[in-house]
Design a protein around this motif. Structure first.
Motif, PDB file in Angstrom:
ATOM      1  N   MET A 197       0.819  -1.216   0.000  1.00  0.00           N
ATOM      2  CA  MET A 197       0.000   0.000   0.000  1.00  0.00           C
ATOM      3  C   MET A 197       0.853   1.266   0.000  1.00  0.00           C
ATOM      4  O   MET A 197       0.414   2.337  -0.435  1.00  0.00           O
ATOM      5  CB  MET A 197      -0.898  -0.021   1.240  1.00  0.00           C
ATOM      6  CG  MET A 197      -2.030   0.972   1.254  1.00  0.00           C
ATOM      7  SD  MET A 197      -2.970   0.843   2.811  1.00  0.00           S
ATOM      8  CE  MET A 197      -1.971   1.868   3.889  1.00  0.00           C
ATOM      9  N   ASP A 251      -8.616   7.921   6.532  1.00  0.00           N
ATOM     10  CA  ASP A 251      -8.702   7.114   5.318  1.00  0.00           C
ATOM     11  C   ASP A 251      -7.628   6.024   5.299  1.00  0.00           C
ATOM     12  O   ASP A 251      -7.906   4.858   4.964  1.00  0.00           O
ATOM     13  CB  ASP A 251      -8.552   8.017   4.088  1.00  0.00           C
ATOM     14  CG  ASP A 251      -8.560   7.225   2.781  1.00  0.00           C
ATOM     15  OD1 ASP A 251      -9.595   6.631   2.465  1.00  0.00           O
ATOM     16  OD2 ASP A 251      -7.517   7.203   2.099  1.00  0.00           O
ATOM     17  N   ARG A 260      -7.898   1.814   5.308  1.00  0.00           N
ATOM     18  CA  ARG A 260      -7.236   0.944   4.340  1.00  0.00           C
ATOM     19  C   ARG A 260      -6.363  -0.105   5.038  1.00  0.00           C
ATOM     20  O   ARG A 260      -6.310  -1.270   4.608  1.00  0.00           O
ATOM     21  CB  ARG A 260      -6.396   1.792   3.382  1.00  0.00           C
ATOM     22  CG  ARG A 260      -7.249   2.666   2.458  1.00  0.00           C
ATOM     23  CD  ARG A 260      -6.418   3.674   1.681  1.00  0.00           C
ATOM     24  NE  ARG A 260      -5.509   3.022   0.737  1.00  0.00           N
ATOM     25  CZ  ARG A 260      -4.596   3.678   0.029  1.00  0.00           C
ATOM     26  NH1 ARG A 260      -4.446   4.999   0.176  1.00  0.00           N
ATOM     27  NH2 ARG A 260      -3.809   3.022  -0.807  1.00  0.00           N
ATOM     28  N   ASP A 273      -8.613  -2.705   6.280  1.00  0.00           N
ATOM     29  CA  ASP A 273      -9.027  -3.605   5.195  1.00  0.00           C
ATOM     30  C   ASP A 273      -7.955  -4.662   4.912  1.00  0.00           C
ATOM     31  O   ASP A 273      -8.271  -5.821   4.606  1.00  0.00           O
ATOM     32  CB  ASP A 273      -9.308  -2.804   3.920  1.00  0.00           C
ATOM     33  CG  ASP A 273     -10.680  -2.139   3.940  1.00  0.00           C
ATOM     34  OD1 ASP A 273     -11.524  -2.541   4.773  1.00  0.00           O
ATOM     35  OD2 ASP A 273     -10.915  -1.228   3.129  1.00  0.00           O
TER      36      ASP A 273
END
Length: 481
Positions: free
Chosen positions: A224, A269, A273, A276
């Protein structure tokens, strides 16, 4: 302003012995987040002796407190910290790595100095209010767990700064300067995976590895990194690997994350992520996932209006003469640094200043103030205060040039004469600025207008969930460790 600087200097200098003894005692205690029982008690008792009314245990934090003197507005908050760092035990006045206790705690960020320097400022403001019969209130905010517990964020979440008109703080450093900088917002989150143990050779198909889930989560987050804003930072530490036996499928494993970004909405945010990635890892390994936010803080909002006044006062305060013995010790500390550390310090200070400080590694001058905003990749819970009230900070040279934060070298210098001098210089700068703010209502009005302009319609909403309470320690438990 010269007369004010002289008066404040005299008020603080006459109690120098008290302040240096308090700082050295807190250095000895070296208590980490939310365990600062002795440090908080010591500061509370000193403030009560000085005539402050102390409210302990604020915001549900056993080692947080607010000490007040005076009445009415303006209300000036002076922020103090006193938590240490784990694993940084170190002998004082030593230029080699020499732990007092193996893996023990140490004040590697100088918060023994920070809390007492702020206390000195509060006492000086109290004395000035009393002597000159001024209206207004000075409050010392005893703020625990800056390093990893975000004490000020809990206090801000619960509304303890809503009536404050201005706030001031400082930090130990290698330079004397007024800070005009922002910093990353951060969310600290902990992830627990629950699987099923089994014999790793005889019946691996019966097991579900929680450690596999942690590793897959970390891999996902690492992929990421290419797709986040440049200023963002994501760090993790595996806190539970599930045991030491490789022939057992690990049923439990845990990892903790610090997720940073320049703005609160960006860090929220990124947190989603990262979460997730954890959910995906749990799906891939057929493990159960439990996670929660353990702390957070906002990005720092600077305030030029107050910073300029603080810098002006700082210029007028005399930096004490550094002894030859102290110069020799700073030279010895400087020589313990790697070439990379020296190079990094030189880049930050500029070539000309770096050459000067490499030979005589203690800054006895004030760095010129710059209105150019700088950015710190790290985070501070002073930020949550700065969203609620105009806030200004300075740094002073408690450490030899190039000393990295959070190191044994910082701990070793925590009880030196030059560290004490720099601590009291910060106290004097804060006290002078606070008194000026009390005497000049227009200064506070302009500072509040600037804060409103910088926020541009945004309002403070704590990143810490409403239901979250920090880990609670008991003093009797601490004393047996």
């Amino acid at each position: 302003m010269t007369n004010l600087s002289e008066e404040v200097s005299n008020l603080i200098d006459k109690k120098r012995t008290l302040f240096t003894q308090l700082s050295d005692q807190i250095w000895e205690f070296a208590e980490t987040r939310f365990e600062e029982f002795r440090s908080a008690d010591l500061l509370c008792e000193a403030l009560e002796e000085e005539g402050f009314t102390v409210n302990r245990g604020v915001a549900g934090l056993e080692t947080a407190f607010i000490a007040s003197y005076g009445s009415g507005h303006p209300i000036i908050a002076i922020l103090g910290e006193y938590d240490a760092l784990a694993g940084l035990s170190q002998q004082a006045h030593s230029n080699k790595f020499e732990p007092i206790v193996k893996n023990g705690n140490g004040h590697g960020c100088g918060h023994n100095l920070l809390g007492v320097g702020s206390l000195a400022a509060a006492v000086a403001v109290k004395e000035y209010i009393m002597e000159h019969k001024l209206a207004g209130t000075v409050q010392f905010f005893g703020c625990p767990a800056e390093e990893s517990g975000y004490g000020k964020a809990f206090m801000a979440r619960d509304g303890y700064f809503k009536d404050v008109d201005a706030a001031f703080s400082w930090h130990p450093s290698t330079m004397n300067a007024v800070m005009h900088s922002t910093a990353n917002a951060v969310i600290h989150a902990h992830f627990k995976f629950k699987g099923r143990s089994a014999h790793a050779a005889a019946a691996p198909h019966l097991g579900r590895s929680a450690l596999d889930a942690v590793e897959l989560m970390n891999v996902g987050v690492n992929y990421m990194r290419e797709h986040i804003v440049d200023e963002a930072r994501v760090h993790y530490a595996v806190t539970n690997t599930g045991g030491m036996a490789p022939n057992v499928v690990q049923a439990d494993a845990e990892v903790t994350y610090l997720i940073r970004a320049p703005k609160p909405d960006q860090v929220r945010d990124l947190y989603d992520r990262v979460a997730d990635c954890a959910r995906g890892a749990a799906l891939m390994t057929q493990t159960k996932l439990d996670f929660e936010i353990q702390g957070s803080c906002h990005n720092l909002i600077p305030n030029l209006t107050l910073e300029k006044v603080m810098h002006e006062h700082m210029q007028q305060l005399d930096f004490p003469t550094v002894s030859e013995n102290d110069i020799k010790f700073t030279q010895a500390i400087y020589e313990t640094l790697t070439e990379e550390e020296k190079h990094t310090a030189a880049l930050q200070s500029g070539k000309k200043m770096a050459v000067q400080l490499a030979e005589r590694p203690i800054a006895d001058f004030v760095v010129p103030f710059s209105e150019k905003e700088t950015f710190m990749g790290g985070s501070t819970d002073v930020a949550d205060v700065s969203w609620n009230v105009p806030t200004a900070q300075c740094v002073t040279s408690t450490w030899a040039f190039g000393t990295p934060f959070h190191t044994w070298q910082a701990v070793a210098q925590g009880k030196t004469e030059y560290a004490h001098d720099a601590m009291l210089l910060a106290g004097k700068a804060i006290a002078c600025t606070a008194i000026t703010a009390i005497k000049k209502p227009e200064l506070l009005e302009n500072a509040k207008k600037e804060l409103a302009e910088r926020l541009d319609g945004e309002t403070y909403t704590a990143l810490i969930p409403k239901e979250l309470t920090p880990v609670q320690y008991k003093q009797k438990e601490y004393q047996t460790i």
